[in-house]
Scaffold this active site. Structure first.
Site, mmCIF file in Angstrom:
data_model
loop_
_atom_site.group_PDB
_atom_site.id
_atom_site.type_symbol
_atom_site.label_atom_id
_atom_site.label_comp_id
_atom_site.label_asym_id
_atom_site.label_seq_id
_atom_site.Cartn_x
_atom_site.Cartn_y
_atom_site.Cartn_z
ATOM 1 N N LYS A 238 -16.638 -6.017 -17.609
ATOM 2 C CA LYS A 238 -16.360 -5.725 -16.247
ATOM 3 C C LYS A 238 -17.599 -4.383 -16.119
ATOM 4 O O LYS A 238 -17.544 -3.136 -16.964
ATOM 5 C CB LYS A 238 -15.115 -4.939 -15.934
ATOM 6 C CG LYS A 238 -14.896 -4.330 -14.622
ATOM 7 C CD LYS A 238 -13.266 -4.079 -14.718
ATOM 8 C CE LYS A 238 -13.227 -3.084 -13.434
ATOM 9 N NZ LYS A 238 -11.839 -2.513 -13.046
ATOM 10 N N ASP A 243 -15.126 3.127 -9.513
ATOM 11 C CA ASP A 243 -13.983 2.409 -8.450
ATOM 12 C C ASP A 243 -13.134 3.602 -7.809
ATOM 13 O O ASP A 243 -12.320 4.139 -8.005
ATOM 14 C CB ASP A 243 -12.955 1.861 -9.529
ATOM 15 C CG ASP A 243 -12.003 0.917 -9.058
ATOM 16 O OD1 ASP A 243 -12.044 0.737 -7.761
ATOM 17 O OD2 ASP A 243 -11.152 0.590 -9.735
ATOM 18 N N LYS A 250 -7.771 4.600 -4.081
ATOM 19 C CA LYS A 250 -7.060 5.442 -4.997
ATOM 20 C C LYS A 250 -6.462 6.884 -4.498
ATOM 21 O O LYS A 250 -7.232 7.489 -3.637
ATOM 22 C CB LYS A 250 -7.914 5.556 -6.554
ATOM 23 C CG LYS A 250 -8.008 4.189 -6.914
ATOM 24 C CD LYS A 250 -8.861 4.318 -8.427
ATOM 25 C CE LYS A 250 -9.194 3.011 -8.896
ATOM 26 N NZ LYS A 250 -7.705 2.479 -9.643
ATOM 27 N N ASP A 261 -15.297 2.980 -15.134
ATOM 28 C CA ASP A 261 -14.783 1.605 -14.933
ATOM 29 C C ASP A 261 -15.964 0.599 -15.382
ATOM 30 O O ASP A 261 -15.675 -0.604 -14.889
ATOM 31 C CB ASP A 261 -14.312 1.514 -13.533
ATOM 32 C CG ASP A 261 -13.356 0.519 -13.486
ATOM 33 O OD1 ASP A 261 -12.528 -0.041 -14.389
ATOM 34 O OD2 ASP A 261 -13.064 -0.157 -12.112
ATOM 35 N N ASP A 320 -8.310 -2.868 -4.705
ATOM 36 C CA ASP A 320 -8.345 -1.936 -5.946
ATOM 37 C C ASP A 320 -8.192 -3.012 -7.142
ATOM 38 O O ASP A 320 -8.474 -2.574 -8.259
ATOM 39 C CB ASP A 320 -7.313 -0.781 -6.121
ATOM 40 C CG ASP A 320 -7.643 0.097 -7.015
ATOM 41 O OD1 ASP A 320 -8.762 0.334 -7.535
ATOM 42 O OD2 ASP A 320 -6.814 1.125 -7.293
ATOM 43 N N GLU A 322 -10.222 -5.124 -8.134
ATOM 44 C CA GLU A 322 -11.514 -5.801 -7.965
ATOM 45 C C GLU A 322 -12.125 -6.209 -9.223
ATOM 46 O O GLU A 322 -13.038 -7.399 -9.183
ATOM 47 C CB GLU A 322 -12.460 -4.548 -7.474
ATOM 48 C CG GLU A 322 -13.207 -3.691 -8.355
ATOM 49 C CD GLU A 322 -12.172 -2.701 -9.205
ATOM 50 O OE1 GLU A 322 -10.931 -2.539 -8.695
ATOM 51 O OE2 GLU A 322 -12.459 -2.187 -10.326
ATOM 52 N N ARG A 324 -10.753 -8.066 -11.733
ATOM 53 C CA ARG A 324 -10.586 -9.536 -11.799
ATOM 54 C C ARG A 324 -11.354 -10.257 -10.980
ATOM 55 O O ARG A 324 -11.538 -11.383 -11.212
ATOM 56 C CB ARG A 324 -8.903 -9.724 -11.820
ATOM 57 C CG ARG A 324 -8.337 -9.282 -10.310
ATOM 58 C CD ARG A 324 -6.740 -9.235 -10.419
ATOM 59 N NE ARG A 324 -6.298 -7.956 -11.062
ATOM 60 C CZ ARG A 324 -5.195 -7.372 -10.969
ATOM 61 N NH1 ARG A 324 -4.095 -8.149 -10.941
ATOM 62 N NH2 ARG A 324 -4.841 -6.043 -11.511
HETATM 63 N N1 BES Z 1 -10.164 0.281 -12.700
HETATM 64 C C1 BES Z 1 -8.909 -0.003 -12.485
HETATM 65 C C2 BES Z 1 -7.842 0.034 -13.952
HETATM 66 C C3 BES Z 1 -7.906 1.340 -14.516
HETATM 67 C C4 BES Z 1 -6.719 2.195 -14.493
HETATM 68 C C5 BES Z 1 -8.839 1.682 -15.490
HETATM 69 C C6 BES Z 1 -6.670 3.292 -15.228
HETATM 70 C C7 BES Z 1 -8.797 2.960 -16.234
HETATM 71 C C8 BES Z 1 -7.653 3.668 -16.139
HETATM 72 C C9 BES Z 1 -8.563 -1.164 -11.761
HETATM 73 O O1 BES Z 1 -9.927 -1.628 -11.076
HETATM 74 C C10 BES Z 1 -7.358 -1.043 -10.845
HETATM 75 O O2 BES Z 1 -7.616 -0.117 -10.002
HETATM 76 N N2 BES Z 1 -6.270 -1.675 -11.217
HETATM 77 C C11 BES Z 1 -5.183 -1.403 -10.489
HETATM 78 C C12 BES Z 1 -4.437 -2.857 -10.169
HETATM 79 C C13 BES Z 1 -3.521 -3.013 -9.083
HETATM 80 C C14 BES Z 1 -3.946 -2.543 -7.714
HETATM 81 C C15 BES Z 1 -2.971 -4.356 -9.143
HETATM 82 C C16 BES Z 1 -4.133 -0.495 -11.432
HETATM 83 O O3 BES Z 1 -4.123 -1.052 -12.324
HETATM 84 O O4 BES Z 1 -3.594 0.280 -10.841
HETATM 85 ZN ZN ZN Z 2 -11.569 -1.066 -11.436
HETATM 86 MG MG MG Z 3 -9.479 -1.037 -9.056
#
Ligand code: BES
Ligand code: ZN
Ligand code: MG
Length: 471
Positions: A238, A243, A250, A261, A320, A322, A324
């Protein structure tokens, strides 16, 4: 740096390594004057200054100390004393040390010289620094030196890029670096811009990239061995350079961490450097779908339905989620266009995995017993630990959409790291040996070289060890 099999008469610098048992049995009697100051416990260091020079007594811990612990000791020692240690011929005394342990000691010394931010001054680690060690042959020492340097170069590159602030790692800057790196190491480099991605139908990746001020850079790096019938590893990392969450923005409180990220991509980068420097007898195809997840008038919107590279349609319910999306196309592009024995993706994918495991381990998902066990064992060995989680089909119901084949989030506040893994599984094109590593909690965190959270290098030693020992 040189490792040399010899022992002169006089040294101005000595590293004297002891386990607790060795110290209690003989060391303590021999060095009576410091017997109350030094114990041999893990990370214990006593510095004895003579007229002739300095002796560093270094505690390794209990006799049966694991190899990775020796690396931890050396890492901390190196980080703590790198300003004091002189770049001079240095005698290493470690009577009971095994070859593996010595290797880990050198790796720790070397990776511990990593400076933050951006200083490449490897303090004592220059050509004047020789380590003299009698217990291993010159041939073995040469090999150990080469390995340690390759691991350090890989891990340092990983940390350096992850630690860079967002404005210094825009897609074009990172792409240029990869292009030059590929040239240096004779790695095949291919990049697809937005136009090419549109032609190819990399719709899931493009949905994230369409809001970016920067062109798409779907990047493929191929390391090839000349050895016949070698195994091929497919790696997808990834690579979201920052992000913001996109339109599903966020919360700003912790948003600065989202420069990390790209932790999956930097783990892959470090592994490639290791493989290339060691000329490992394997093939590696690495895909890094590079983009940021920006908020802009062109950004993708919740409710968008897009078509991924493999033809499946995805309803975007949260921009968010993104990671996946871009991994979906990375995985299916790799699976459809390259023949690989193993397919492994690494990603800072979910906050859910962070809440579950914190910084103790990465979350592992796999459809192959063989690959799962390999990764778990290598994780324990390198102390870049993983814990296996299920991929049961019940979870698939949660990503069924009314308007598309899939939706990108489940809308339930449960087990999102499993849901995300289940989502990715829809894009591996039935690859029989796939593993997904969610490293959101371990790629960026507490480290010995910085006050704030920073890059740990997670994944480099894990993958390097796996690929080196399983080909
Ligand atoms: N990059 C984040 C995941 C992340 C969170 C990485 C904390 C490092 C530390 C990912 O893209 C994301 O934002 N995931 C969301 C998904 C949700 C919207 C279903 C999450 O985990 O909050
Ligand atoms: Zn992310
Ligand atoms: Mg995200």
């Amino acid at each position: 740096m040189k490792l040399i099999n010899k022992k002169n008469k006089n040294y101005t610098q000595v590293f004297h390594l002891f386990t607790e048992e060795e110290w209690a049995k003989s060391g303590r009697n021999f060095h009576k004057n410091i017997s109350t100051f030094f114990t041999g416990k893990k990370h214990d260091v006593f510095i004895q200054v003579h007229e002739e020079g300095t002796v560093y007594f270094i505690g390794l811990g209990k006799l049966g100390v694991q190899s990775f612990e020796v690396q931890q000791v050396a890492l901390k020692f190196s980080q703590t004393y790198k300003e004091k240690i002189q770049a001079v011929p240095t005698l290493v005394l470690a009577d009971l040390m095994s070859e593996r342990q010595f290797e880990e000691f050198i790796k720790g010394l070397l990776t511990g010289t990593y400076h933050y931010p951006f200083e490449k001054t490897h303090a004592f680690w220059n050509p004047g620094f020789e380590l003299h060690f009698e217990n291993l042959s010159q041939k073995k020492l040469d090999h150990i030196g080469k390995k340690a340097e390759a691991i350090s170069n890989g891990q340092t590159a990983c940390q350096e890029w992850l630690n860079k602030p967002a404005n210094l790692k825009k897609p074009d800057i990172f792409s240029l670096y990869l292009k030059n790196l590929a040239k240096k190491y004779d790695i095949k480099y291919t990049v697809f811009n937005r136009k090419k991605c549109e032609e190819l139908g990399l719709g899931a990746y493009l949905s994230v990239n369409q809001g970016s001020a920067y062109d798409a850079a779907f990047t493929i790096l191929e390391y090839k061995t000349t050895v016949k019938n070698a195994r091929t590893f497919g790696l997808v990392g990834k690579c979201v350079l920052f992000d913001t969450g996109g339109i599903s923005l966020k919360n700003p409180d912790n948003m600065h961490y989202m420069k990390s990220d790209m932790g999956g991509a930097t783990a892959v980068l470090g592994t490639l450097i290791y493989a290339a420097e060691m000329q490992l007898p394997v093939n590696i195809v690495a895909i890094l779908p590079i983009t940021d997840n920006a908020i802009s008038e062109k950004a993708f919107l919740p409710s968008d339905v897009i078509t991924a590279y493999n033809g499946k349609t995805i309803e975007v319910l949260n921009t968010d989620a993104e990671g996946r999306m871009i991994l979906a196309d990375g995985l299916s592009y790799l699976a459809k266009n390259f023949k690989t024995d193993f397919l492994i993706d690494l990603a800072t994918l979910t906050g859910s995995s962070v809440r579950m495991f914190g910084d103790t381990c990465g979350a592992l998902f796999s459809n192959s017993e063989e690959l799962k066990n390999l990764l778990l064992t290598t994780g324990d060995k390198t102390n870049q630990k993983l814990w296996n989680l299920p991929l049961w089909d019940i979870w698939k119901d949660d990503i069924r959409s009314d308007v598309a084949d899939l939706k990108n989030i489940s809308m339930k506040p449960i087990g999102d790291c499993i849901v995300a893994a289940k989502f990715l599984e829809q894009f591996i094109e039935n690859h029989p040996k796939w593993a997904h590593l969610d490293i959101a909690g371990v790629a960026f965190g507490n480290v010995g070289y910085a006050k704030e959270k920073a890059a740990t290098g997670f994944g480099v030693q894990l993958l390097a060890d796996l690929i080196e020992n399983y080909h």
